[in-house]
Scaffold this motif. Structure first.
Motif, PDB file in Angstrom:
ATOM      1  N   ARG A  52       0.873  -1.170   0.000  1.00 44.47           N
ATOM      2  CA  ARG A  52       0.000   0.000   0.000  1.00 44.47           C
ATOM      3  C   ARG A  52       0.911   1.222   0.000  1.00 44.47           C
ATOM      4  NH1 ARG A  52      -2.697  -2.451   4.430  1.00 44.47           N
ATOM      5  NH2 ARG A  52      -4.530  -3.517   3.695  1.00 44.47           N
ATOM      6  N   GLN A  56      -2.020   5.626   1.781  1.00 48.59           N
ATOM      7  CA  GLN A  56      -3.263   4.863   1.751  1.00 48.59           C
ATOM      8  C   GLN A  56      -3.654   4.431   3.160  1.00 48.59           C
ATOM      9  OE1 GLN A  56      -2.027   1.953  -1.491  1.00 48.59           O
ATOM     10  NE2 GLN A  56      -4.239   2.046  -1.767  1.00 48.59           N
ATOM     11  N   GLY A  57      -4.952   4.304   3.389  1.00 49.35           N
ATOM     12  CA  GLY A  57      -5.447   3.821   4.663  1.00 49.35           C
ATOM     13  C   GLY A  57      -5.397   2.303   4.727  1.00 49.35           C
ATOM     14  N   SER A  58      -5.442   1.767   5.944  1.00 46.00           N
ATOM     15  CA  SER A  58      -5.353   0.313   6.119  1.00 46.00           C
ATOM     16  C   SER A  58      -6.571  -0.418   5.564  1.00 46.00           C
ATOM     17  CB  SER A  58      -5.175  -0.026   7.599  1.00 46.00           C
ATOM     18  OG  SER A  58      -6.267   0.465   8.336  1.00 46.00           O
ATOM     19  N   GLN A  59      -7.684   0.278   5.371  1.00 39.96           N
ATOM     20  CA  GLN A  59      -8.886  -0.353   4.823  1.00 39.96           C
ATOM     21  C   GLN A  59      -8.846  -0.433   3.301  1.00 39.96           C
ATOM     22  OE1 GLN A  59      -8.667   2.696   6.031  1.00 39.96           O
ATOM     23  NE2 GLN A  59      -9.662   4.064   4.593  1.00 39.96           N
ATOM     24  N   GLU A  60      -7.928   0.276   2.663  1.00 39.93           N
ATOM     25  CA  GLU A  60      -7.826   0.245   1.200  1.00 39.93           C
ATOM     26  C   GLU A  60      -7.106  -1.024   0.744  1.00 39.93           C
ATOM     27  OE1 GLU A  60      -6.989   4.010  -0.837  1.00 39.93           O
ATOM     28  OE2 GLU A  60      -6.789   4.865   1.165  1.00 39.93           O
ATOM     29  N   LEU A  61      -7.480  -1.502  -0.421  1.00 39.46           N
ATOM     30  CA  LEU A  61      -6.911  -2.738  -0.944  1.00 39.46           C
ATOM     31  C   LEU A  61      -5.422  -2.605  -1.255  1.00 39.46           C
ATOM     32  CD1 LEU A  61      -9.717  -3.875  -3.388  1.00 39.46           C
ATOM     33  CD2 LEU A  61      -9.217  -4.753  -1.106  1.00 39.46           C
TER      34      LEU A  61
END
Length: 80
Positions: A52, A56-61
């Motif tokens: 990532r 990017q956030g941790s919820q993004e793929l």
């Protein structure tokens, strides 16, 4: 929010040595955190590195470094 270092110093390392948490530079100004590394069977020489971007956030793929499997010996720029 802290400032992000988009241009960290790097060292070329074999893709097979990457671990979760390492920071790699996909291309100039695009550092990414390794979130998962999948190794091929013992008889293969392949590794798949999931990353990532640092913004990017941790919820993004996560996406695959290089777009597909890499040879264990493929040089990758890792932040030092």
């Amino acid at each position: 929010m802290t400032d992000l270092d988009l241009y960290p110093k790097t060292k070329a390392v074999p893709a097979g040595t990457l671990r979760a948490g390492h920071v790699v530079v996909e291309s100039h100004g695009y550092p990414a955190v390794v979130v998962r590394v999948a190794y091929g069977a013992q008889t293969t020489r392949w590794v798949t590195v999931y990353c990532r971007y640092i913004w990017q956030g941790s919820q993004e793929l996560a996406w695959i470094l290089g777009g597909s499997k890499l040879l264990n010996s493929t040089p990758v720029d890792r932040a030092v």
